[in-house]
Design a protein around this motif. Structure first.
Motif, PDB file in Angstrom:
ATOM      1  N   ARG A 318     -84.000 -67.949   3.722  1.00 34.79           N
ATOM      2  CA  ARG A 318     -83.978 -68.799   2.532  1.00 34.79           C
ATOM      3  C   ARG A 318     -82.949 -68.260   1.543  1.00 34.79           C
ATOM      4  O   ARG A 318     -82.865 -67.053   1.319  1.00 34.79           O
ATOM      5  CB  ARG A 318     -85.367 -68.821   1.883  1.00 34.79           C
ATOM      6  CG  ARG A 318     -85.433 -69.618   0.572  1.00 34.79           C
ATOM      7  CD  ARG A 318     -86.869 -69.716   0.066  1.00 34.79           C
ATOM      8  NE  ARG A 318     -87.451 -68.443  -0.295  1.00 34.79           N
ATOM      9  CZ  ARG A 318     -87.267 -67.838  -1.473  1.00 34.79           C
ATOM     10  NH1 ARG A 318     -86.478 -68.392  -2.380  1.00 34.79           N
ATOM     11  NH2 ARG A 318     -87.843 -66.673  -1.726  1.00 34.79           N
ATOM     12  N   THR A 319     -82.169 -69.170   0.959  1.00 38.17           N
ATOM     13  CA  THR A 319     -81.222 -68.775  -0.088  1.00 38.17           C
ATOM     14  C   THR A 319     -81.985 -68.523  -1.379  1.00 38.17           C
ATOM     15  O   THR A 319     -82.715 -69.391  -1.856  1.00 38.17           O
ATOM     16  CB  THR A 319     -80.175 -69.875  -0.323  1.00 38.17           C
ATOM     17  OG1 THR A 319     -79.488 -70.141   0.900  1.00 38.17           O
ATOM     18  CG2 THR A 319     -79.173 -69.440  -1.387  1.00 38.17           C
ATOM     19  N   VAL A 320     -81.817 -67.326  -1.924  1.00 38.81           N
ATOM     20  CA  VAL A 320     -82.490 -66.981  -3.175  1.00 38.81           C
ATOM     21  C   VAL A 320     -81.629 -67.401  -4.364  1.00 38.81           C
ATOM     22  O   VAL A 320     -82.093 -68.075  -5.280  1.00 38.81           O
ATOM     23  CB  VAL A 320     -82.802 -65.472  -3.234  1.00 38.81           C
ATOM     24  CG1 VAL A 320     -83.483 -65.112  -4.555  1.00 38.81           C
ATOM     25  CG2 VAL A 320     -83.675 -65.069  -2.051  1.00 38.81           C
ATOM     26  N   PRO A 368     -88.030 -67.768  -6.927  1.00 36.38           N
ATOM     27  CA  PRO A 368     -88.442 -69.050  -6.330  1.00 36.38           C
ATOM     28  C   PRO A 368     -87.491 -70.201  -6.630  1.00 36.38           C
ATOM     29  O   PRO A 368     -87.219 -71.040  -5.768  1.00 36.38           O
ATOM     30  CB  PRO A 368     -89.828 -69.288  -6.942  1.00 36.38           C
ATOM     31  CG  PRO A 368     -90.329 -67.934  -7.303  1.00 36.38           C
ATOM     32  CD  PRO A 368     -89.106 -67.177  -7.732  1.00 36.38           C
ATOM     33  N   SER A 369     -86.967 -70.244  -7.841  1.00 39.62           N
ATOM     34  CA  SER A 369     -86.131 -71.381  -8.225  1.00 39.62           C
ATOM     35  C   SER A 369     -84.642 -71.074  -8.216  1.00 39.62           C
ATOM     36  O   SER A 369     -83.814 -71.994  -8.192  1.00 39.62           O
ATOM     37  CB  SER A 369     -86.513 -71.852  -9.633  1.00 39.62           C
ATOM     38  OG  SER A 369     -86.165 -70.864 -10.606  1.00 39.62           O
ATOM     39  N   GLY A 370     -84.270 -69.786  -8.258  1.00 42.12           N
ATOM     40  CA  GLY A 370     -82.866 -69.417  -8.371  1.00 42.12           C
ATOM     41  C   GLY A 370     -82.297 -69.643  -9.745  1.00 42.12           C
ATOM     42  O   GLY A 370     -81.078 -69.573  -9.944  1.00 42.12           O
ATOM     43  N   ALA A 371     -83.164 -69.899 -10.710  1.00 47.32           N
ATOM     44  CA  ALA A 371     -82.704 -70.202 -12.071  1.00 47.32           C
ATOM     45  C   ALA A 371     -82.561 -68.917 -12.887  1.00 47.32           C
ATOM     46  O   ALA A 371     -83.324 -67.962 -12.730  1.00 47.32           O
ATOM     47  CB  ALA A 371     -83.688 -71.132 -12.759  1.00 47.32           C
ATOM     48  N   LEU A 372     -81.577 -68.916 -13.783  1.00 45.22           N
ATOM     49  CA  LEU A 372     -81.374 -67.790 -14.685  1.00 45.22           C
ATOM     50  C   LEU A 372     -82.504 -67.739 -15.708  1.00 45.22           C
ATOM     51  O   LEU A 372     -82.820 -68.741 -16.350  1.00 45.22           O
ATOM     52  CB  LEU A 372     -80.026 -67.934 -15.391  1.00 45.22           C
ATOM     53  CG  LEU A 372     -79.706 -66.885 -16.465  1.00 45.22           C
ATOM     54  CD1 LEU A 372     -79.561 -65.501 -15.851  1.00 45.22           C
ATOM     55  CD2 LEU A 372     -78.421 -67.266 -17.216  1.00 45.22           C
ATOM     56  N   VAL A 373     -83.100 -66.551 -15.861  1.00 44.47           N
ATOM     57  CA  VAL A 373     -84.146 -66.356 -16.866  1.00 44.47           C
ATOM     58  C   VAL A 373     -83.518 -65.878 -18.171  1.00 44.47           C
ATOM     59  O   VAL A 373     -83.719 -66.468 -19.233  1.00 44.47           O
ATOM     60  CB  VAL A 373     -85.207 -65.355 -16.375  1.00 44.47           C
ATOM     61  CG1 VAL A 373     -86.250 -65.090 -17.457  1.00 44.47           C
ATOM     62  CG2 VAL A 373     -85.869 -65.865 -15.099  1.00 44.47           C
ATOM     63  N   ASN A 374     -82.744 -64.796 -18.092  1.00 46.38           N
ATOM     64  CA  ASN A 374     -82.067 -64.288 -19.283  1.00 46.38           C
ATOM     65  C   ASN A 374     -81.036 -63.239 -18.893  1.00 46.38           C
ATOM     66  O   ASN A 374     -81.086 -62.656 -17.793  1.00 46.38           O
ATOM     67  CB  ASN A 374     -83.055 -63.681 -20.289  1.00 46.38           C
ATOM     68  CG  ASN A 374     -83.861 -62.525 -19.725  1.00 46.38           C
ATOM     69  OD1 ASN A 374     -85.005 -62.718 -19.294  1.00 46.38           O
ATOM     70  ND2 ASN A 374     -83.294 -61.326 -19.719  1.00 46.38           N
ATOM     71  N   ALA A 375     -80.091 -62.998 -19.798  1.00 46.32           N
ATOM     72  CA  ALA A 375     -79.178 -61.870 -19.659  1.00 46.32           C
ATOM     73  C   ALA A 375     -79.939 -60.602 -20.028  1.00 46.32           C
ATOM     74  O   ALA A 375     -80.622 -60.554 -21.049  1.00 46.32           O
ATOM     75  CB  ALA A 375     -77.969 -62.046 -20.560  1.00 46.32           C
ATOM     76  N   VAL A 376     -79.810 -59.587 -19.194  1.00 48.20           N
ATOM     77  CA  VAL A 376     -80.487 -58.313 -19.453  1.00 48.20           C
ATOM     78  C   VAL A 376     -79.590 -57.404 -20.288  1.00 48.20           C
ATOM     79  O   VAL A 376     -80.049 -56.759 -21.227  1.00 48.20           O
ATOM     80  CB  VAL A 376     -80.885 -57.633 -18.131  1.00 48.20           C
ATOM     81  CG1 VAL A 376     -81.514 -56.262 -18.389  1.00 48.20           C
ATOM     82  CG2 VAL A 376     -81.843 -58.523 -17.345  1.00 48.20           C
ATOM     83  N   THR A 377     -78.315 -57.333 -19.958  1.00 45.73           N
ATOM     84  CA  THR A 377     -77.361 -56.554 -20.753  1.00 45.73           C
ATOM     85  C   THR A 377     -76.265 -57.486 -21.263  1.00 45.73           C
ATOM     86  O   THR A 377     -75.963 -58.517 -20.657  1.00 45.73           O
ATOM     87  CB  THR A 377     -76.714 -55.416 -19.940  1.00 45.73           C
ATOM     88  OG1 THR A 377     -75.925 -55.980 -18.877  1.00 45.73           O
ATOM     89  CG2 THR A 377     -77.766 -54.501 -19.356  1.00 45.73           C
TER      90      THR A 377
END
Length: 763
Positions: A318-320, A368-377
């Motif tokens: 599966r593509t993550v 699961p969705s491959g969506a960006l949650v947030n920038a960490v740095t």
């Protein structure tokens, strides 16, 4: 008029400054922690005035002590074996400290030492693992190759059985591309091939490997003209794909169950591997609970990078997540660096490295969705290494460059919350920090230095607190050779758009009233930096220090197109490999430096380099004949049409015959004006010798004078011949830049085998 002869002491000093002597000249300057099974303690060796010493460290207790009494052990071992034993150089490749005892191998036997009275006895020890085997974590089984297949055996010798049986020459298991798998360097070490490319599952029940598909991959040809021991010449024909080829080596992932014999094939596209196995490159790994395998795969043009999840029970892939870019998309700042990617526990979140905002930063994604949650740095710095993720505390630890104004390449240890909050520098000084993390992530070994400040090596916890100091490097002997710390400089790029940084090495016995010839030492690919920010100068840095001992001013520059700073700075090399990472910036730096330093004689400028540095050296002579008058090019990558696709196609762009022809140094052969020495190994399977020979042919066609040295049985790094190649290079530069004759009857001694360096070379 007879030319002067260079004092033999210059050659002796230069030889002393080469890499294999650094341990003697800089006691405590470098160490390799060997962690014990519990992951909380480690041992290392260090050179002292008393000789080699084995040191045991317990970071939790904050202790550092000798692992045993070296003199008493030497006496006991000599008495038990009847062999002479030197306490300053004990013949122990490794030790296994435990409560009250130490185990080790010596003289072909296994020994147990009691620390209370230093009595010694022979013992069976753990079953040995061969150099061509990969042992399971529980040390009960090992996997090895047999022909084109894989086999497993119990380490107690009770059973040996086939894991695969359908391997063929073109579709074999666990193999790297031929240039690495069956390297001519390995044959010199008595090994027929590398160990198999496999990764054991955490519970030791399964192995991840791949079927290596090479049918239709072109072959190159090398002639072993001078076989060891004599005999007829032999033709070697390893498979070696080049830029533009339709067929390149591919990896088809397979999971093998050691206990049941089950074979699970990945139901996904094969992974390209012109450089090396994704397992060797650490682009594929088991999750800690063994529930899944994750791997990275990049498109052939390097502009698309994907993370994939492989179910080891079903083979489902599966593509993550996927990232695409205008130029290459990298999972780490440098080519052979471990990827800065982590799949967090439970598999629901991914920590991902990207240069999308202009600098290397970390981002958090939903798996699961491959969506960006947030920038960490984020910010005006670049993440260089991903050190540790504390999932309970939701904190990530990393090194970053760009936080020290004096040197934008120095690494600082930092931490930040996974939500992007709470950024903090853990190491509060302005030194460079080279870090090794404990296996369990409990602490890290930190070597803090600069190019002018010798290392202090400590163990720290994740607050930055020093748990135990290990070594303070003593550079007294190094300074006694006449070596001075290089001068860090900052110049303006040739196009006037940014700063360019580098190092200036002064000649030994420097006198500012004299004028000295100058040697540039470039690195020509954007895969790594030429200039180290630490006291350890790296391969080219040792060469620079040796040349300074001969009487040259030596310059090292990280021009535009090299890594470690911004994406814009790096991408100056994309579609522009012919600039060899900023040759125009090198010329600008030389002129700016000499404007304030009249002792730099720009009428006598040389250039030397190896591999991509060899390409850059010749390129400098041909593109800037008014500046560079003398050059030495070793193992030069002179034509990217003759090299593996993972270089030209990833770092210049998709293959185009006309563009790639213009990249070749032979296209400018008519412009040679200066003195040139070309050196290549006759058995170089990394950069085949035709790269240099075709250049030589064009130079001949244009009637150019040059020198050519082909070392018949040598590989890419001249293993066993380093001393001879160094001597020829030094002699050439001394004659043509110093206008002097080399010392009479002086010969560099052979370089001893450095197994640690070879281990690093082969991953």
């Amino acid at each position: 008029m007879q030319r002067k002869r260079l004092d033999v002491r210059a050659y002796r000093t230069a030889e002393r400054l080469l890499r294999h002597h650094r341990g003697e000249l800089l006691p405590g300057g470098r160490l390799t922690p060997r962690w014990l099974e519990d992951g909380t303690r480690f041992w290392y060796t260090v050179a002292t005035v008393e000789g080699k010493r084995y040191v045991l460290v317990d970071p939790v207790a904050g202790t550092r002590r000798l692992a045993f009494d070296h003199e008493r052990l030497a006496s006991a071992l000599a008495a038990a074996t009847g062999q002479p034993v030197d306490a300053a150089a004990l013949p122990l490749p490794a030790i296994g400290p435990a409560d009250g005892t130490v185990e080790f191998d010596a003289f072909g036997e296994h020994w147990l030492l009691r620390l209370d009275d230093h009595t010694l006895r022979r013992t069976a020890g753990e079953p040995p693992v061969g150099p061509l085997e990969v042992a399971a974590p529980d040390r009960k089984h090992a996997v090895h190759r047999a022909g084109h297949d894989l086999r497993a055996r119990t380490l107690d010798g009770d059973r040996d059985w086939a894991l695969t049986s359908d391997g063929t020459e073109d579709r074999d298991y666990g193999a790297n591309p031929d240039y690495l798998m069956y390297s001519t360097l390995l044959t010199k070490l008595g090994l027929p091939h590398l160990p198999p490319a496999v990764a054991w599952s955490p519970d030791s029940s399964r192995v991840l490997t791949h079927r290596t598909v090479q049918d239709g991959v072109r072959r190159t040809h090398l002639l072993r003209a001078a076989p060891a021991g004599g005999g007829e010449p032999a033709l070697l024909s390893p498979r070696y794909a080049v830029a533009g080829d339709e067929r390149i080596p591919l990896a088809e992932f397979v999971v093998l169950d050691v206990t049941t014999g089950a074979v699970t094939e990945a139901r996904g596209e094969p992974v390209a591997m012109s450089l090396m196995s994704p397992l060797f490159q650490r682009w594929a790994w088991w999750e800690p609970d063994g529930s899944a395998v994750h791997y990275l795969s990049r498109s052939r043009d390097a502009r698309t990078l994907g993370l994939y999840r492989l179910d080891p029970d079903t083979g489902e892939v599966r593509t993550v997540l996927t990232e695409r870019g205008r130029t290459r998309v990298d999972p780490a700042p440098r080519q052979l660096q471990p990827p800065l990617v982590r799949v967090l526990a439970g598999g629901d979140e991914v920590l991902w490295y990207s240069e999308r905002d202009g600098r290397g930063h970390l981002y958090l994604y939903s798996a699961p969705s491959g969506a960006l949650v947030n920038a960490v740095t984020s910010g005006a710095f670049a993440v260089q290494e991903l050190l540790h993720v504390d999932e309970a505390e939701r904190t990530v630890y990393f090194t970053a460059s760009g936080l020290v104004e004096e040197d934008p390449y120095r690494r600082t240890v930092c931490r930040v919350g996974l939500d992007g909050s709470g950024f903090e520098r853990i190491t509060g000084d302005d030194l460079d920090h080279a870090v090794t993390v404990a296996p369990g992530g409990t602490c890290f070994v930190d070597s803090a230095s600069t190019t002018a400040v010798a290392p202090v090596i400590t163990v720290r916890d994740w607050s930055g607190r020093v748990l135990v100091e290990l070594e303070r490097a003593d550079d007294t002997r190094l300074r006694e050779t006449g070596r001075r710390a290089p001068i860090r400089f900052r110049t303006t790029s040739a196009d006037g758009t940014c700063d360019v940084h580098g190092l200036l090495y002064l000649p030994h016995g420097f006198d500012p009233s004299r004028r000295y010839p100058v040697i540039d030492t470039p690195y020509g690919l954007p895969t790594d930096n030429r200039v180290s920010p630490s006291f350890d100068p790296g391969h080219y840095g040792y060469e620079a220090e040796a040349l300074a001992a001969l009487g040259f001013v030596v310059v090292a520059v990280d021009g535009k197109g090299s890594p470690g700073r911004s994406k814009e700075f790096l991408d100056a090399s994309y579609g522009n490999l012919g600039d060899a990472c900023g040759l125009d910036d090198h010329v600008a730096a030389l002129r700016q430096l000499a404007a304030e330093r009249p002792w730099m004689d720009l009428d006598r400028v040389g250039v030397t380099g190896m591999s991509s540095g060899g390409y850059a050296a010749v390129r400098a002579l041909l593109r800037h004949p008014d500046v560079f008058r003398v050059g030495v090019a070793e193992s030069g990558m002179h034509d990217f049409r003759l090299l593996e696709p993972g270089l030209g196609e990833a770092y210049h762009g998709p293959f185009d015959e006309e563009e790639y022809a213009a990249l070749a140094n032979e296209s400018l052969a008519d412009r040679l004006e200066g003195k040139l020495l070309l050196v290549h190994g006759g058995l170089d399977d990394r950069v085949p010798p035709q790269s240099t020979l075709r250049l030589a042919e064009r130079l001949i066609a244009h009637g150019k004078d040059f020198d050519l040295l082909v070392v018949p049985d040598a590989d890419h790094i001249y293993f066993g011949y380093e001393h001879y190649v160094n001597q020829r290079k030094w002699d050439f530069l001394v004659r043509h830049l110093l206008d002097a004759e080399p010392p009479a009857d002086y010969r560099l001694p052979p370089v001893p085998i450095d197994m640690e360096a070879l281990g690093e070379l082969f991953g």
